[in-house]
Motif scaffolding. Structure first.
Motif, PDB file in Angstrom:
ATOM      1  N   VAL A  36       0.840  -1.202   0.000  1.00  0.00           N
ATOM      2  CA  VAL A  36       0.000   0.000   0.000  1.00  0.00           C
ATOM      3  C   VAL A  36       0.873   1.250   0.000  1.00  0.00           C
ATOM      4  O   VAL A  36       0.597   2.212  -0.720  1.00  0.00           O
ATOM      5  CB  VAL A  36      -0.941  -0.016   1.227  1.00  0.00           C
ATOM      6  N   PHE A  37       1.968   1.217   0.784  1.00  0.00           N
ATOM      7  CA  PHE A  37       2.863   2.364   0.850  1.00  0.00           C
ATOM      8  C   PHE A  37       3.490   2.646  -0.515  1.00  0.00           C
ATOM      9  O   PHE A  37       3.594   3.804  -0.934  1.00  0.00           O
ATOM     10  CB  PHE A  37       3.954   2.089   1.886  1.00  0.00           C
ATOM     11  N   SER A  38       3.880   1.577  -1.242  1.00  0.00           N
ATOM     12  CA  SER A  38       4.444   1.777  -2.582  1.00  0.00           C
ATOM     13  C   SER A  38       3.408   2.404  -3.501  1.00  0.00           C
ATOM     14  O   SER A  38       3.731   3.291  -4.303  1.00  0.00           O
ATOM     15  CB  SER A  38       4.911   0.454  -3.187  1.00  0.00           C
ATOM     16  N   MET A  50     -10.294   0.364   4.173  1.00  0.00           N
ATOM     17  CA  MET A  50     -10.735   1.759   4.195  1.00  0.00           C
ATOM     18  C   MET A  50      -9.532   2.707   4.181  1.00  0.00           C
ATOM     19  O   MET A  50      -9.495   3.673   3.414  1.00  0.00           O
ATOM     20  CB  MET A  50     -11.536   1.941   5.484  1.00  0.00           C
ATOM     21  N   LEU A  51      -8.538   2.421   5.043  1.00  0.00           N
ATOM     22  CA  LEU A  51      -7.362   3.289   5.115  1.00  0.00           C
ATOM     23  C   LEU A  51      -6.589   3.248   3.810  1.00  0.00           C
ATOM     24  O   LEU A  51      -6.085   4.271   3.343  1.00  0.00           O
ATOM     25  CB  LEU A  51      -6.467   2.862   6.276  1.00  0.00           C
ATOM     26  N   GLY A  89      -6.434   7.566  -2.223  1.00  0.00           N
ATOM     27  CA  GLY A  89      -7.269   8.631  -2.755  1.00  0.00           C
ATOM     28  C   GLY A  89      -6.692  10.008  -2.451  1.00  0.00           C
ATOM     29  O   GLY A  89      -6.737  10.914  -3.281  1.00  0.00           O
ATOM     30  N   ASN A  90      -6.116  10.154  -1.236  1.00  0.00           N
ATOM     31  CA  ASN A  90      -5.529  11.445  -0.867  1.00  0.00           C
ATOM     32  C   ASN A  90      -4.260  11.735  -1.641  1.00  0.00           C
ATOM     33  O   ASN A  90      -3.892  12.893  -1.823  1.00  0.00           O
ATOM     34  CB  ASN A  90      -5.215  11.475   0.628  1.00  0.00           C
ATOM     35  N   ALA A  91      -3.555  10.658  -2.074  1.00  0.00           N
ATOM     36  CA  ALA A  91      -2.267  10.856  -2.742  1.00  0.00           C
ATOM     37  C   ALA A  91      -2.429  11.578  -4.069  1.00  0.00           C
ATOM     38  O   ALA A  91      -1.529  12.293  -4.501  1.00  0.00           O
ATOM     39  CB  ALA A  91      -1.582   9.512  -2.953  1.00  0.00           C
ATOM     40  N   VAL A  92      -3.583  11.405  -4.719  1.00  0.00           N
ATOM     41  CA  VAL A  92      -3.734  12.038  -6.029  1.00  0.00           C
ATOM     42  C   VAL A  92      -4.316  13.436  -5.932  1.00  0.00           C
ATOM     43  O   VAL A  92      -4.379  14.141  -6.940  1.00  0.00           O
ATOM     44  CB  VAL A  92      -4.636  11.192  -6.966  1.00  0.00           C
TER      45      VAL A  92
END
Lengths: 246, 99
Positions: free
Chosen positions: A121-123, A233-234, A240-243
């Protein structure tokens, strides 16, 4: 006190290459879970029709609809191709944790399993951040709002996968530990109270019937489903926040 | 027996006992972290009850948001728990090996 046994995954076999690759219970149980999910997918999607649908197909459609709705609400329309990924995380996490119900070692009680998912997920988060802002913009985002904040920004960036890992791991392991303690406690209490009974009857820990089942509804079923949902969810929220660009 | 050997053995046992005691006390202290999430989650649930009382039609949404928030607020308590677990299970053998 010797019957309390809280250990990690047992090593079942060591492959004698590269200094010994260990095959632990975690891997074996993970593969069993993956096989189960694979069979479930095959059964649910077998013989799909447009008209005269079977009950299996209704279940499959319901799952796909719910996950698609979830992804659309939390990540937006452009991330719909991620629905299978989210569904895979949900299914894998929930089924892995629920294996504790049949007494097997849940793969999610091993830090490595969840650390693997978190790193994935971090990648993805980092990939989308770089893709949205460009590499220089990504590096520059660490110095915001002022340059003194750089160490804190780096820390919070590293903290994301760590907190995701420990949240899931800690919840599952606390269930495992509390179950072990309750079993051991009930065993010693029943030897104290019922030990005077003659023969085999005094050796059976009768008090272990009942209470652990109630506890396991909370610690195994509720926590497992909850943590699977929260992890998914996280994942959605972070990606979603990254974009998002300010 | 040579008194220096006995003294050394006693010192080693004392050091081991100190390590075990320190780890146990540390684990107990780490679990104090459970207080924070307890207070926080109680506050969140209270507020959610208030919100449901004010707008009963929002019950489903409020409940799911509250459970999500509670699970995230739990993180600090979980950190404490993991620290305690490490101190109980891993740290004693790790430190005794170094003696």
């Amino acid at each position: 006190m010797d019957n309390i046994n809280i250990t990690g995954a047992k090593i079942l076999y060591t492959i004698p290459v590269l200094g010994g690759i260990r095959i632990t219970e975690t891997q074996v149980n993970s593969w069993i879970v993956i096989a189960l999910l694979f069979v479930l997918c095959l059964v649910l999607t077998h013989g799909m029709k447009v008209r005269g649908t079977s009950k299996r197909q209704v279940v499959a459609e319901w799952i796909v609809e719910q996950v698609t709705k979830l992804v659309r609400e939390n990540m937006g329309e452009s991330f719909l191709p991620y629905a299978p990924f989210i569904c895979a995380i949900l299914g894998l996490s929930a089924t892995s944790s629920l294996t504790a119900l049949v007494g097997a070692y849940p793969p999610t009680a091993d830090l490595n399993t969840i650390a693997g998912w978190s790193i994935l997920v971090f990648s993805l988060i980092t990939f989308y951040k770089i893709k949205t802002n460009g590499f220089l913009g990504y590096l520059k985002s660490y110095t915001e709002p002022i340059k003194i904040f750089t160490p804190f920004n780096v820390l919070s960036e590293i903290g994301t996968p760590i907190s995701m890992t420990f949240r899931h791991f800690g919840n599952i392991v606390s269930g495992v530990v509390i179950s072990a303690l309750v079993y051991a406690g009930l065993a010693s209490v029943s030897t104290l109270l019922l030990g005077w009974l003659p023969g085999l009857l005094g050796k059976i820990p009768l008090l272990q019937v009942g209470l652990p089942a109630v506890l396991s509804i909370y610690f195994d079923v509720f926590t497992s489903l909850m943590q699977a949902f929260i992890f998914a969810m996280l994942t959605m929220l972070y990606i979603g926040n990254a974009v998002k660009t300010d | 027996m040579d008194p220096t050997v006995v003294n050394e053995a006693t010192a080693l046992i004392n050091a081991k006992a100190t390590i075990m005691a320190g780890c146990a006390v540390g684990a107990g202290l780490a679990l104090i972290a459970g207080i924070g999430p307890g207070i926080g989650e109680g506050y969140a649930v209270g507020k959610a009850c208030e919100a449901i009382g004010r707008q009963p039609e929002c019950r489903g949404q409020v409940t799911s948001t509250m459970i999500m928030g509670c699970a995230i607020a739990e993180t600090t308590g979980i950190y404490g728990f993991v620290t305690g677990l490490l101190l109980m299970l891993l740290a004693p053998s790790l430190f005794i090996k170094r003696l």
